[in-house]
Scaffold this motif. Structure first.
Motif, short mmCIF file in Angstrom:
data_model
loop_
_atom_site.label_atom_id
_atom_site.label_comp_id
_atom_site.label_asym_id
_atom_site.label_seq_id
_atom_site.Cartn_x
_atom_site.Cartn_y
_atom_site.Cartn_z
N LEU A 244 13.28 -0.61 17.64
CA LEU A 244 13.01 -1.17 16.32
C LEU A 244 14.30 -1.38 15.54
O LEU A 244 15.16 -0.51 15.51
CB LEU A 244 12.09 -0.24 15.53
N MET A 245 14.39 -2.54 14.91
CA MET A 245 15.46 -2.80 13.97
C MET A 245 14.95 -2.47 12.57
O MET A 245 13.88 -1.92 12.40
CB MET A 245 15.91 -4.25 14.08
N LEU A 246 15.69 -2.84 11.55
CA LEU A 246 15.34 -2.42 10.20
C LEU A 246 13.95 -2.90 9.78
O LEU A 246 13.18 -2.15 9.18
CB LEU A 246 16.40 -2.94 9.21
N ASP A 247 13.62 -4.16 10.11
CA ASP A 247 12.30 -4.65 9.74
C ASP A 247 11.20 -3.87 10.45
O ASP A 247 10.16 -3.55 9.87
CB ASP A 247 12.17 -6.15 10.01
N GLY A 248 11.44 -3.53 11.71
CA GLY A 248 10.47 -2.76 12.47
C GLY A 248 10.31 -1.34 11.95
O GLY A 248 9.20 -0.80 11.90
N VAL A 249 11.42 -0.72 11.57
CA VAL A 249 11.36 0.63 11.00
C VAL A 249 10.54 0.61 9.71
O VAL A 249 9.73 1.51 9.46
CB VAL A 249 12.77 1.18 10.74
N HIS A 250 10.74 -0.43 8.91
CA HIS A 250 9.98 -0.53 7.66
C HIS A 250 8.49 -0.71 7.94
O HIS A 250 7.65 -0.12 7.24
CB HIS A 250 10.51 -1.71 6.83
N GLY A 251 8.16 -1.49 8.96
CA GLY A 251 6.76 -1.64 9.33
C GLY A 251 6.16 -0.33 9.81
O GLY A 251 5.03 0.03 9.44
N LEU A 252 6.90 0.39 10.65
CA LEU A 252 6.42 1.68 11.16
C LEU A 252 6.17 2.65 10.01
O LEU A 252 5.10 3.28 9.93
CB LEU A 252 7.44 2.25 12.14
N LEU A 253 7.14 2.78 9.12
CA LEU A 253 7.00 3.72 8.01
C LEU A 253 5.91 3.29 7.05
O LEU A 253 5.27 4.14 6.41
CB LEU A 253 8.33 3.87 7.28
N SER A 254 5.65 1.99 6.96
CA SER A 254 4.56 1.51 6.11
C SER A 254 3.21 1.94 6.68
O SER A 254 2.32 2.36 5.94
CB SER A 254 4.62 -0.02 5.99
N ALA A 255 3.06 1.84 8.00
CA ALA A 255 1.82 2.28 8.63
C ALA A 255 1.64 3.78 8.48
O ALA A 255 0.53 4.27 8.22
CB ALA A 255 1.82 1.89 10.11
N VAL A 256 2.72 4.52 8.63
CA VAL A 256 2.67 5.98 8.48
C VAL A 256 2.26 6.35 7.04
O VAL A 256 1.47 7.26 6.82
CB VAL A 256 4.03 6.59 8.83
N ALA A 257 2.80 5.60 6.08
CA ALA A 257 2.55 5.92 4.67
C ALA A 257 1.09 5.76 4.28
O ALA A 257 0.59 6.49 3.42
CB ALA A 257 3.41 5.03 3.78
N VAL A 258 0.38 4.82 4.90
CA VAL A 258 -1.00 4.55 4.50
C VAL A 258 -2.00 5.03 5.55
O VAL A 258 -3.20 4.75 5.44
CB VAL A 258 -1.22 3.04 4.25
N GLY A 259 -1.54 5.77 6.54
CA GLY A 259 -2.39 6.18 7.65
C GLY A 259 -3.31 7.34 7.35
O GLY A 259 -3.28 7.92 6.26
N PRO A 260 -4.12 7.70 8.33
CA PRO A 260 -5.17 8.72 8.12
C PRO A 260 -4.67 10.15 8.04
O PRO A 260 -5.28 10.97 7.37
CB PRO A 260 -6.07 8.53 9.35
N LEU A 261 -3.58 10.46 8.73
CA LEU A 261 -3.03 11.82 8.72
C LEU A 261 -1.52 11.76 8.61
O LEU A 261 -0.90 10.80 9.08
CB LEU A 261 -3.41 12.57 10.00
N GLU A 262 -0.94 12.78 8.02
CA GLU A 262 0.51 12.83 7.87
C GLU A 262 1.21 12.76 9.23
O GLU A 262 0.78 13.36 10.20
CB GLU A 262 0.91 14.14 7.17
#
Length: 222
Positions: free
Chosen positions: A33-51
């Motif tokens: 993952l590059m920067l855009d991919g890292v942001h997408g990953l962290l966005s999914a983590v932020a709104v996901g079902p469990l920490e």
């Protein structure tokens, strides 16, 4: 919610984004993952079902040992700031996805491919919960529609049926809906958290855990 810009959360400035982008490009290989991919990953983590704790998602982001302690502390601090900014930005309607830029015959164009790839990997970190709920609740699938459309359009996800490429207007419309989608998905999981049965099923091993490498190009655009 209309919040004055002076009260917006502290996010990475252009210099910090450039610094993190440079590090990821220097140490990334095919499929990383590059920067855009890292942001997408962290966005999914932020709104996901469990920490998802940093020690989990960092394995998706960092692949080389740091050259020295100072470099390591700096990169980790930038990633922590990026991670913290996402939830804070969503809370005050200030979220913007970090996108890549690709060269076309018409000139440089924004691309959500990297962001979508990262978002997909963020979902994979709690895959059993997402999959069971998506299978049971069409509302969640509908809510994720703009993300799914972009991901299929960019080849990140395979559609079950023949899929017509998005027009430029449709593509931009989906991009513009991403903040609303993330807020809605985050609220969905707060209102309907995972059941004990879903959490138990999450512990079962899954097939096909590895992500195939993907060719990516372009640079970050905020």
């Amino acid at each position: 919610m209309n919040v004055p810009k002076s009260e917006w959360p502290s996010s990475l400035d252009d210099k910090e984004l450039e610094e993190l982008d440079t590090y990821l490009r220097r140490h990334g290989g095919d499929g990383d993952l590059m920067l855009d991919g890292v942001h997408g990953l962290l966005s999914a983590v932020a709104v996901g079902p469990l920490e998802v704790k940093p020690e989990e998602w960092l394995h998706e982001v960092l692949h080389d040992a740091f050259d020295d302690e100072d470099e390591g502390n700096r990169v980790l601090a930038l990633l922590a700031k990026l991670n913290d900014s996402i939830t804070a930005e969503l809370d005050v309607d200030a979220y913007e996805p970090i996108l890549g830029e690709v060269d076309t015959d018409e000139g440089p164009m924004l691309s959500a491919a990297g962001w979508c790839e990262g978002f997909s990997r963020g979902i994979d970190m709690r895959a059993a919960l997402w999959e069971s709920r998506l299978a049971e609740d069409p509302e969640l699938m509908q809510m994720l529609g703009p993300v799914m459309a972009l991901a299929v359009d960019e080849g990140v996800l395979q559609a079950d049926a023949e899929f017509e490429k998005l027009s430029d207007e449709e593509y931009d419309e989906c991009l513009g809906q991403l903040p609303e989608v993330l807020v809605g998905v985050g609220q969905y999981w707060q209102d309907r958290p995972p059941t004990e049965a879903e959490i138990t099923a999450m512990a079962k091993p899954r097939e096909g855990e590895e992500h195939p490498p993907r060719q990516r190009a372009g640079h970050w655009v905020h």
